[in-house]
Design a protein around this motif. Sequence first.
Motif, mmCIF file in Angstrom:
data_model
loop_
_atom_site.group_PDB
_atom_site.id
_atom_site.type_symbol
_atom_site.label_atom_id
_atom_site.label_comp_id
_atom_site.label_asym_id
_atom_site.label_seq_id
_atom_site.Cartn_x
_atom_site.Cartn_y
_atom_site.Cartn_z
ATOM 1 N N ARG A 2 -87.789 -36.586 75.425
ATOM 2 C CA ARG A 2 -86.604 -36.578 74.576
ATOM 3 C C ARG A 2 -85.368 -36.832 75.431
ATOM 4 O O ARG A 2 -85.361 -36.552 76.636
ATOM 5 C CB ARG A 2 -86.434 -35.234 73.861
ATOM 6 C CG ARG A 2 -87.520 -34.930 72.873
ATOM 7 C CD ARG A 2 -87.377 -35.791 71.639
ATOM 8 N NE ARG A 2 -88.436 -35.495 70.695
ATOM 9 C CZ ARG A 2 -89.059 -36.407 69.988
ATOM 10 N NH1 ARG A 2 -88.752 -37.674 70.109
ATOM 11 N NH2 ARG A 2 -90.000 -36.069 69.147
ATOM 12 N N ASN A 33 -81.393 -25.771 75.573
ATOM 13 C CA ASN A 33 -82.689 -26.379 75.301
ATOM 14 C C ASN A 33 -83.825 -25.689 76.051
ATOM 15 O O ASN A 33 -84.936 -26.204 76.111
ATOM 16 C CB ASN A 33 -82.635 -27.880 75.626
ATOM 17 C CG ASN A 33 -81.796 -28.606 74.608
ATOM 18 O OD1 ASN A 33 -82.254 -28.886 73.512
ATOM 19 N ND2 ASN A 33 -80.543 -28.879 74.950
ATOM 20 N N ASP A 97 -91.752 -30.844 74.262
ATOM 21 C CA ASP A 97 -92.477 -31.086 73.019
ATOM 22 C C ASP A 97 -91.657 -30.489 71.881
ATOM 23 O O ASP A 97 -91.853 -29.331 71.514
ATOM 24 C CB ASP A 97 -93.865 -30.439 73.095
ATOM 25 C CG ASP A 97 -94.716 -30.783 71.880
ATOM 26 O OD1 ASP A 97 -94.431 -31.805 71.220
ATOM 27 O OD2 ASP A 97 -95.656 -30.021 71.594
ATOM 28 N N ARG A 98 -90.709 -31.269 71.381
ATOM 29 C CA ARG A 98 -89.823 -30.840 70.297
ATOM 30 C C ARG A 98 -89.567 -31.991 69.356
ATOM 31 O O ARG A 98 -89.518 -33.141 69.767
ATOM 32 C CB ARG A 98 -88.460 -30.437 70.873
ATOM 33 C CG ARG A 98 -88.317 -29.003 71.071
ATOM 34 C CD ARG A 98 -86.911 -28.637 71.434
ATOM 35 N NE ARG A 98 -87.042 -27.443 72.235
ATOM 36 C CZ ARG A 98 -86.096 -26.881 72.892
ATOM 37 N NH1 ARG A 98 -84.894 -27.387 72.871
ATOM 38 N NH2 ARG A 98 -86.313 -25.796 73.579
ATOM 39 N N GLN A 99 -89.328 -31.638 68.116
ATOM 40 C CA GLN A 99 -88.900 -32.635 67.142
ATOM 41 C C GLN A 99 -87.459 -33.034 67.470
ATOM 42 O O GLN A 99 -86.706 -32.239 68.034
ATOM 43 C CB GLN A 99 -88.970 -32.062 65.723
ATOM 44 C CG GLN A 99 -90.377 -31.657 65.295
ATOM 45 C CD GLN A 99 -91.303 -32.860 65.235
ATOM 46 O OE1 GLN A 99 -90.966 -33.895 64.671
ATOM 47 N NE2 GLN A 99 -92.468 -32.729 65.838
ATOM 48 N N LEU A 100 -87.078 -34.233 67.090
ATOM 49 C CA LEU A 100 -85.717 -34.698 67.341
ATOM 50 C C LEU A 100 -84.671 -33.724 66.783
ATOM 51 O O LEU A 100 -83.658 -33.450 67.429
ATOM 52 C CB LEU A 100 -85.495 -36.084 66.722
ATOM 53 C CG LEU A 100 -86.097 -37.257 67.471
ATOM 54 C CD1 LEU A 100 -85.937 -38.534 66.657
ATOM 55 C CD2 LEU A 100 -85.470 -37.410 68.838
ATOM 56 N N ALA A 101 -84.926 -33.207 65.602
ATOM 57 C CA ALA A 101 -83.968 -32.302 64.963
ATOM 58 C C ALA A 101 -83.822 -30.976 65.705
ATOM 59 O O ALA A 101 -82.835 -30.264 65.510
ATOM 60 C CB ALA A 101 -84.382 -32.038 63.515
ATOM 61 N N ASP A 102 -84.759 -30.648 66.582
ATOM 62 C CA ASP A 102 -84.716 -29.385 67.315
ATOM 63 C C ASP A 102 -84.077 -29.500 68.693
ATOM 64 O O ASP A 102 -83.922 -28.498 69.385
ATOM 65 C CB ASP A 102 -86.129 -28.818 67.453
ATOM 66 C CG ASP A 102 -86.722 -28.459 66.099
ATOM 67 O OD1 ASP A 102 -85.948 -28.087 65.185
ATOM 68 O OD2 ASP A 102 -87.956 -28.568 65.948
#
Length: 125
Positions: A2, A33, A97-102
């Motif tokens: 990301r 983060n 390992d995260r979604q874009l929104a997170d």
Amino acid sequence: MRAIRGATTVKENRADEIYSATDELFRQILQENELTNPEQLVSVIITATSDLNAAFPARAIRECEGFESLPVMGMVETDVPGAPRKCIRLMVHVEIDRQLADVKHVYLNDAAKLRPDLARKRDEA
């Protein structure tokens, strides 16, 4: 992988202000983060507006303990009328390992007006 964005501004074109603001922004991005291991970072791209030429902002990151070998590249930001002056922007590439929104982007000082949608979300969290 990301990319995490962030930006901040300084009051004056002085090396100490540039280093301090870059360090604060970088550390805030790491903290928000939950990035505690330097091995999670891949690289950092830094841009600064053309009115900041007293120092290389990248030095502040290279002097952070554990991040001395992190690839960091600095560039001059596009000079757009009405954009914040004395502005430093970071794009931090990380292995998480995260979604874009997170992903939590960080906008400090006058740079908050660059992305008020993200600055608001951060303030509300």
